[in-house]
Design a protein around this motif. Structure first.
Motif, PDB file in Angstrom:
ATOM      1  N   THR A  10     -11.780  -4.527   5.322  1.00 40.16           N
ATOM      2  CA  THR A  10     -10.567  -3.902   5.860  1.00 40.16           C
ATOM      3  C   THR A  10     -10.550  -2.425   5.486  1.00 40.16           C
ATOM      4  N   ASN A  42      -6.570   0.315  -2.956  1.00 34.28           N
ATOM      5  CA  ASN A  42      -7.593   0.796  -2.006  1.00 34.28           C
ATOM      6  C   ASN A  42      -7.347   2.244  -1.592  1.00 34.28           C
ATOM      7  N   LEU A  49      -5.037  -6.148   9.541  1.00 31.55           N
ATOM      8  CA  LEU A  49      -5.984  -7.178   9.121  1.00 31.55           C
ATOM      9  C   LEU A  49      -5.399  -7.974   7.971  1.00 31.55           C
ATOM     10  N   HIS A  70       0.865  -1.186   0.000  1.00 29.99           N
ATOM     11  CA  HIS A  70       0.000   0.000   0.000  1.00 29.99           C
ATOM     12  C   HIS A  70       0.898   1.232   0.000  1.00 29.99           C
ATOM     13  N   ARG A  81      -0.401   4.362  -0.884  1.00 29.83           N
ATOM     14  CA  ARG A  81      -1.240   5.567  -0.694  1.00 29.83           C
ATOM     15  C   ARG A  81      -0.978   6.563  -1.820  1.00 29.83           C
ATOM     16  N   HIS A 139      -8.445 -10.616  -0.531  1.00 38.31           N
ATOM     17  CA  HIS A 139      -8.420 -10.407   0.914  1.00 38.31           C
ATOM     18  C   HIS A 139      -9.366 -11.456   1.496  1.00 38.31           C
ATOM     19  N   ASP A 184       2.526  -6.343   2.693  1.00 43.13           N
ATOM     20  CA  ASP A 184       1.330  -5.636   3.158  1.00 43.13           C
ATOM     21  C   ASP A 184       1.712  -4.389   3.944  1.00 43.13           C
ATOM     22  N   HIS A 239      -0.205   4.333   8.108  1.00 39.48           N
ATOM     23  CA  HIS A 239      -1.248   5.235   8.600  1.00 39.48           C
ATOM     24  C   HIS A 239      -0.573   6.251   9.512  1.00 39.48           C
ATOM     25  N   ALA A 242      -6.409  -0.240  10.855  1.00 42.01           N
ATOM     26  CA  ALA A 242      -5.616  -1.460  10.662  1.00 42.01           C
ATOM     27  C   ALA A 242      -4.518  -1.229   9.640  1.00 42.01           C
TER      28      ALA A 242
HETATM   29  C1  NCD Z   1      -4.512  -2.400   4.823  1.00 40.25           C
HETATM   30  C2  NCD Z   1      -4.576  -0.889   4.618  1.00 40.25           C
HETATM   31  O1  NCD Z   1      -4.337  -0.143   5.582  1.00 40.25           O
HETATM   32  O2  NCD Z   1      -4.828  -0.442   3.495  1.00 40.25           O
HETATM   33  N1  NCD Z   1      -4.577  -2.676   6.223  1.00 40.25           N
HETATM   34  C3  NCD Z   1      -4.177  -3.810   6.837  1.00 40.25           C
HETATM   35  O3  NCD Z   1      -4.439  -3.948   8.028  1.00 40.25           O
HETATM   36  N2  NCD Z   1      -3.514  -4.747   6.199  1.00 40.25           N
HETATM   37  C4  NCD Z   1      -5.583  -3.068   4.049  1.00 40.25           C
HETATM   38  C5  NCD Z   1      -5.411  -4.566   3.949  1.00 40.25           C
HETATM   39  O4  NCD Z   1      -4.533  -5.060   3.240  1.00 40.25           O
HETATM   40  O5  NCD Z   1      -6.173  -5.295   4.611  1.00 40.25           O
END
Ligand code: NCD
Ligand code: ZN
Length: 346
Positions: free
Chosen positions: A109, A44, A222, A18, A20, A139, A250, A254, A266
């Motif tokens: 999630t 996402n 998650l 991710h 962002r 997922h 993953d 955040h 998460a």
């Molecule tokens: C991920 C996210 O923050 O985009 N969060 C996570 O807990 N892994 C989304 C995901 O992969 O489930």
């Protein structure tokens, strides 16, 4: 046996990231690009990446955020919704914009509320993906609110995944970030069309870690970390040399304030320490000779891509890593930041 203090492997890839957007993208991308040649980029965002035009534009922003001289290659994905058009999915794939599509069960999630509410709604999309050889990234957690959070992956694997695979026997599927014995055994039994990614944190923490001395919001992700016996099964799967398991961090940044909150979100930010953590695990399992397969070979083989040309060397011993990185006026806490890994990038 003499202790190995250095290991050089072919340049690895990260098959679940991710990044962002905006300031966060610019802050986190250099860490992933420093370790990995390519990465599967999760779609996402808010709003999610649902069209080939969105994905192409996002890819452009990622390329523009690379540090000078970086040759990092983002591999884009399509976020599936109830109204995804099979023609659009195929068009993006044919044009080389995206390599896979991501299935988030709706609400499973972070930023999954636009996800799929009923698999029947994407049946024609999955049929098309099967026909064109485009992998589905899943997922794998049930969204049934009655199901205990620690059971959501096992229930998905038991009840939702088997009919999905039966209905699309030629579809290539990656069960992302597996966390349970049930998932590991199911993947083994359904390889090679089914594969799984395994994160560094799920190899290092169990559900007790989430409450060690008090609640640990930065370890909350998650699927949530499970019991110790599951962690041990994941370590066997990752380090056992089986082609159906490969690296996917993953990494999911955040801001600190969104994690340390009454209702924290998460995701673990593991980009800066990912390879160090994996190497530590392979070392602890006496399997350093299998790290390259997991990190650099099994993923490309599944996706039908060539392995990378370069290499990366890790050495025993910790190098202080930041506890957190700055993002504008905010910060993102690094998983195993400080000097908590026993291996470093040489
Ligand atoms: C991920 C996210 O923050 O985009 N969060 C996570 O807990 N892994 C989304 C995901 O992969 O489930
Ligand atoms: Zn993820």
């Amino acid at each position: 046996m003499p202790q190995t203090d250095r290991i050089t492997i072919r340049q690895p890839d990260d098959w679940h990231v991710h990044l962002r957007d905006g300031a966060m993208l610019r802050a986190v991308l250099p860490w992933t690009a420093a370790q990995f040649a390519r990465a599967i980029i999760m779609p996402n965002l808010t709003p999610p990446v649902t069209t080939a035009a969105d994905a192409a534009a996002y890819r452009g922003r990622i390329l523009a955020a690379r540090p000078p001289g970086s040759t990092f290659q983002p591999l884009m994905t399509c976020y599936l919704t109830d109204s995804t058009d099979p023609d659009e999915v195929e068009r993006g794939h044919t044009q080389g914009v995206w390599v896979a599509a991501k299935l988030y069960p709706a609400g499973a999630t972070t930023n999954a509320h636009h996800g799929v509410t009923d698999l029947n709604r994407i049946r024609t999309v999955l049929e098309r993906m099967q026909r064109i050889g485009m992998p589905l990234l899943v997922h794998g957690e049930t969204t049934d609110p009655e199901v205990d959070i620690f059971d959501r992956e096992a229930v998905f694997v038991d009840q939702i995944l088997p009919p999905l695979l039966r209905a699309h026997p030629g579809l290539k599927v990656v069960l992302e970030h597996v966390t349970t014995i049930e998932a590991v055994e199911f993947v083994r039994a359904h390889a090679p069309n089914l594969a799984a990614t395994i994160t560094p944190h799920h190899l290092l923490i169990n559900r007790t870690s989430l409450f060690q001395g008090g609640i640990r919001p930065h370890l909350y992700c998650l699927p949530i970390a499970k019991r110790e016996r599951h962690r041990l099964a994941l370590r066997k799967a990752a380090t056992g040399g089986e082609a159906c398991f490969f690296l996917g961090t993953d990494t999911a940044p955040h801001p600190v304030g969104a994690k340390e909150a009454a209702c924290g979100c998460a995701g673990c930010f593991v980009g800066p320490t990912a390879l160090q953590c994996y190497t530590q695990v392979f070392d602890e399992e006496g399997a350093l000779d299998r790290l390259e397969g997991f990190a650099s070979r099994n993923g490309p083989a599944f996706y039908g891509l060539p392995v990378n040309d370069g290499s990366i060397t890790l050495r025993r011993g910790s190098t202080p890593m930041p506890n957190a990185i700055a993002v504008g006026d905010d910060r993102v806490t690094v998983f195993r930041g400080g000097a908590e890994t026993s291996w470093s990038i040489a």
